[in-house]
Write a protein that holds these residues in place. Structure first.
Motif, mmCIF file in Angstrom:
data_model
loop_
_atom_site.group_PDB
_atom_site.id
_atom_site.type_symbol
_atom_site.label_atom_id
_atom_site.label_comp_id
_atom_site.label_asym_id
_atom_site.label_seq_id
_atom_site.Cartn_x
_atom_site.Cartn_y
_atom_site.Cartn_z
ATOM 1 N N ALA A 94 0.838 -1.204 0.000
ATOM 2 C CA ALA A 94 0.000 0.000 0.000
ATOM 3 C C ALA A 94 0.871 1.252 0.000
ATOM 4 C CB ALA A 94 -0.928 0.003 1.205
ATOM 5 N N SER A 95 2.007 1.202 0.725
ATOM 6 C CA SER A 95 2.905 2.365 0.735
ATOM 7 C C SER A 95 3.419 2.643 -0.665
ATOM 8 C CB SER A 95 4.094 2.122 1.663
ATOM 9 O OG SER A 95 3.653 1.824 2.959
ATOM 10 N N VAL A 96 3.824 1.566 -1.341
ATOM 11 C CA VAL A 96 4.326 1.736 -2.702
ATOM 12 C C VAL A 96 3.223 2.288 -3.601
ATOM 13 C CG1 VAL A 96 5.199 0.504 -4.722
ATOM 14 C CG2 VAL A 96 6.059 -0.069 -2.449
ATOM 15 N N GLY A 97 2.022 1.699 -3.494
ATOM 16 C CA GLY A 97 0.901 2.150 -4.322
ATOM 17 C C GLY A 97 0.564 3.606 -4.062
ATOM 18 N N ALA A 98 0.457 3.961 -2.769
ATOM 19 C CA ALA A 98 0.086 5.334 -2.411
ATOM 20 C C ALA A 98 1.143 6.315 -2.900
ATOM 21 C CB ALA A 98 -0.083 5.449 -0.897
ATOM 22 N N ALA A 99 2.421 5.976 -2.655
ATOM 23 C CA ALA A 99 3.493 6.897 -3.028
ATOM 24 C C ALA A 99 3.570 7.039 -4.546
ATOM 25 C CB ALA A 99 4.825 6.406 -2.464
ATOM 26 N N LEU A 100 3.423 5.929 -5.264
ATOM 27 C CA LEU A 100 3.495 5.990 -6.726
ATOM 28 C C LEU A 100 2.370 6.840 -7.295
ATOM 29 C CD1 LEU A 100 4.474 2.447 -8.066
ATOM 30 C CD2 LEU A 100 5.760 4.586 -8.174
ATOM 31 N N PHE A 101 1.144 6.585 -6.810
ATOM 32 C CA PHE A 101 -0.002 7.331 -7.340
ATOM 33 C C PHE A 101 0.113 8.815 -6.985
ATOM 34 C CE2 PHE A 101 -3.615 4.755 -9.060
ATOM 35 C CZ PHE A 101 -2.909 3.580 -9.207
ATOM 36 N N GLY A 102 0.482 9.095 -5.731
ATOM 37 C CA GLY A 102 0.623 10.497 -5.314
ATOM 38 C C GLY A 102 1.713 11.192 -6.115
ATOM 39 N N ALA A 103 2.842 10.490 -6.314
ATOM 40 C CA ALA A 103 3.959 11.076 -7.059
ATOM 41 C C ALA A 103 3.560 11.313 -8.514
ATOM 42 C CB ALA A 103 5.179 10.166 -6.976
#
Lengths: 363, 333
Positions: free
Chosen positions: A114-123
């Motif tokens: 989820a951290s990877v997903g959230a950070a990727l989408f936000g970035a």
């Protein structure tokens, strides 16, 4: 140049500002016929005297830490990222997709995903304004604000038309599988007799936010990239002369900023609601600006400012529950704190500086 | 028994007796706020009616999503009963919280749950039926053959309103042109009178001479602009005819006030464990007729609408709900 000591700048100025905001708030509360002392006692009692109050305060603080760090990282490169709200919304979409469509065996793996997903989408959401700023000179303040609205529209479309379970009226996804449920503070700290943090939303994401504070501190002051970001922020032409690529730094700073803002969604979406709702960020992206200003863009300052705003949010909820103070007034009190600690900073600093200088001269 | 257990037991006993003594109802408004002149305000009016008769209650306007669960639990723990909530967003959370407080009764207006706990009652309204009636009136009052619909936030519930309206208008005049706009995609769309006013002007430019606002606080701007520009408007949820006498054709009533009042009145004896659906037959929805709009509503109009009303109640006329298959037979949103 004469300056006041660093400790006074870091502690006295915010404390005096806070005190002034509190005094003014007291007058406002008195003006509508409520007792300010009682109101303050209620806020303290509902927030600091009960463990569930702490749970709510730390939950809000977790949100503000992420968005505050996001604003701070961009601000070190003198980029004003107002798009934390939109980046967090889209980050929430990343969290939801990761939680709904990947069968996680255990939450410890799910939170990494989820951290990877959230950070990727936000970035990714911060990438477009960053490139427009770096290559075309479109002002980042304008584009990130506009991207907030686009993010809200995108999320609305996806929730209403794609992710909404059949039969449900609310634009929200279904609940995430149990395996992705993050341990709350209640799960972690409660013992048989104590029942600490019962029914409060604070969860393990708080520690993730603390880790993010440390990571940002290391990044900004102890890496080559952080040096480049700061150099670029201090003076672009000098940074260019030193061989720092402005396009690269603008984009990288915004990607980190967007990623941090996106990670806020882990707390609200995966930690609290356990599903993606339309209104998942509720202004935390904007509060992040105030938190970063008050925390002087330093991770430790941001931690303290985030805790203060967490206190104001939870204390405000207590006021709304047990008094007749209308919620608009609670927003006024929160706004006064932002005004005094952020915008009117120099009002306190300048006289204080003069006092220190006079004291030094007499010594 | 350890000291801690004794203490907890004493606290629990205290809480129980405290609860029995209090047993006031509590009301939790959705994020739109108490004074939206529409949905939440209707709930507030119902509660005030209860208070005027000597009852007392406590209410809270939510500020954030996380407060939903907090407010429910704090009210239940303090012994308030029943705890009434407005808006569908709180329903899933209420469904879970209710399991922890079996002695407290919970009511939600507009919500939906796949399984209803025994101490929860969900109250829904057949908004499409009421909207159908005002749609008929709009089509009959229109001289240009174009009617408008202005929704708040673009969610299925609002399309549900618009769909009933379009079906009613088409029933009167199959060739009628329906212009539908949504104010926005974020919750601010519920309280944006300026945008509502702009949309009204845009619809007038396209020929609309009756507009129906189903947009919470945004509707205030719609009704104002319609009155200023000399066209008719239709209010929603509460009776809004009085806002511009002689300029508001009618209002689609959604009797949230009655639902709240009845729930508070029933108190601890409230029946729970299922759905209450309030339609035309239960007078849960309808159209408003009073001195303010009497000159606008012709006898012919009233007869036609009352006939349709009876047919819907009798089951001879079916208004398709938008929820049935997430689409509308009369209008493409």
């Amino acid at each position: 140049m004469d300056k006041m000591p660093a400790w006074a700048d870091a502690t006295l100025v915010p404390l005096i500002s806070l005190f002034l905001a509190a005094v003014l708030s007291a007058f406002v509360i008195m003006a509508i016929g409520e007792n300010p002392i009682e109101a303050l006692m209620l806020m303290v009692d509902g927030t600091l005297m009960r463990s569930s109050g702490w749970g709510y305060m730390l939950y809000y603080a977790t949100n503000f830490m992420f968005t505050g760090l996001a604003v701070a990282v961009a601000f070190h490169a003198r980029l004003f990222n107002i798009g934390g709200e939109g980046q967090a919304l889209i980050g929430g979409l990343g969290v939801a997709l990761v939680c709904l469509y990947i069968p996680w065996p255990h939450w410890s793996l799910a939170i990494i995903g989820a951290s990877v997903g959230a950070a990727l989408f936000g970035a990714a959401w911060a990438y477009i304004p960053a490139v427009l700023q770096a290559k075309r000179g479109s002002h980042i303040v304008i584009t990130t604000i506009m991207f907030n609205f686009i993010a809200a529209a995108v999320l609305n479309y996806v929730l209403v038309n794609v992710l909404r379970p059949k039969g449900a009226q609310e634009p929200a996804t279904g609940f995430f599988p149990d395996a992705t449920a993050l341990p709350s503070f209640f799960d972690m700290f409660a013992t048989e007799g104590s029942r600490l943090f019962r029914n409060s939303p604070a969860n393990i994401t708080f520690f993730l936010a603390l880790a993010a504070c440390v990571a940002v501190w290391v990044l900004i002051w102890h890496t080559r990239l952080g040096y480049q970001i700061r150099a670029f922020g201090e003076r672009e032409s000098a940074a260019k002369y030193a061989g720092i690529n402005p396009v690269r730094i603008t984009v990288i700073a915004m990607l980190i900023s967007g990623g941090l803002a996106g990670m806020m969604a882990i707390n609200t979406t995966m930690g609290e609601a356990e599903r993606l709702i339309l209104n998942a960020t509720e202004g935390a992206g904007f509060i992040g600006i105030a938190v970063a200003l008050m925390g002087r863009s330093h991770p430790f300052g941001i931690l303290l400012a985030a805790l203060l705003f967490g206190f104001l949010y939870q204390g405000g909820a207590e006021l709304a529950l047990w008094t007749n103070i209308p919620r608009e007034l609670i927003v006024v009190i929160q706004a006064l704190v932002i005004l005094f600690t952020g915008a009117l900073d120099n009002m306190v600093r300048m006289p204080l500086e003069r006092i220190f200088l006079v004291m030094r001269r007499t010594n | 028994m350890t000291l801690m257990q004794k203490f907890l037991g004493a606290a629990a006993a205290l809480a129980l007796t405290g609860g029995a003594a209090l047993a006031e109802p509590a009301l939790i408004y959705d994020l739109g706020g108490k004074f939206d002149k529409s949905f939440n305000e209707a709930a507030f009016n119902g509660a005030e009616l209860f208070a005027a008769e000597g009852g007392s209650y406590r209410d809270i306007e939510l500020q954030s999503e996380a407060q939903r669960e907090q407010a429910l639990r704090r009210f239940a723990e303090a012994g308030f009963n029943p705890v009434i909530t407005t808006g569908f967003s709180i329903a899933p959370i209420m469904g879970e919280v209710a399991l922890d407080y079996p002695d407290t009764k919970f009511v939600n207006i507009d919500g939906w749950l796949p399984e209803v706990p025994p101490n929860v009652q969900l109250i829904g309204f057949q908004e499409h039926q009421g909207s159908y009636l005002v749609g008929m009136m709009a089509a009959m009052a229109s001289k240009t053959g174009t009617v408008g619909f202005i929704g708040g936030m673009d969610i299925p519930l609002i399309r549900h309103f618009g769909c009933g309206y379009a079906q009613g208008a088409k029933a009167v005049n199959p060739d009628i042109k329906i212009i539908a706009n949504m104010t926005g995609t974020t919750p601010t769309a519920w309280n944006d009178p300026v945008k509502g006013s702009e949309l009204t002007k845009a619809q007038i430019a396209q020929g609309a001479d009756v507009v129906y606002a189903a947009a919470g606080g945004t509707g205030v701007g719609v009704l104002q602009t319609a009155a200023d520009e000399g066209i008719l408007s239709i209010g929603v949820d509460s009776n809004q005819n009085y806002l511009h006498p002689g300029k508001v054709l009618t209002s689609m009533l959604k009797r949230v006030d009655v639902a709240v009042y009845n729930s508070m009145k029933a108190g601890e004896n409230l029946e729970t464990g299922g759905f209450t659906v309030l339609g035309l037959a239960e007078e849960g929805v309808g159209y408003a007729l009073d001195d303010n709009n009497a000159p606008l509503v012709s006898d012919e109009m009233k007869m036609a609408v009352d006939k349709a009303r009876e047919m819907i109640i009798a089951g001879d006329l079916e208004v398709t709900a938008y929820y049935a298959n997430d689409s509308c037979p009369a209008h493409q949103f």
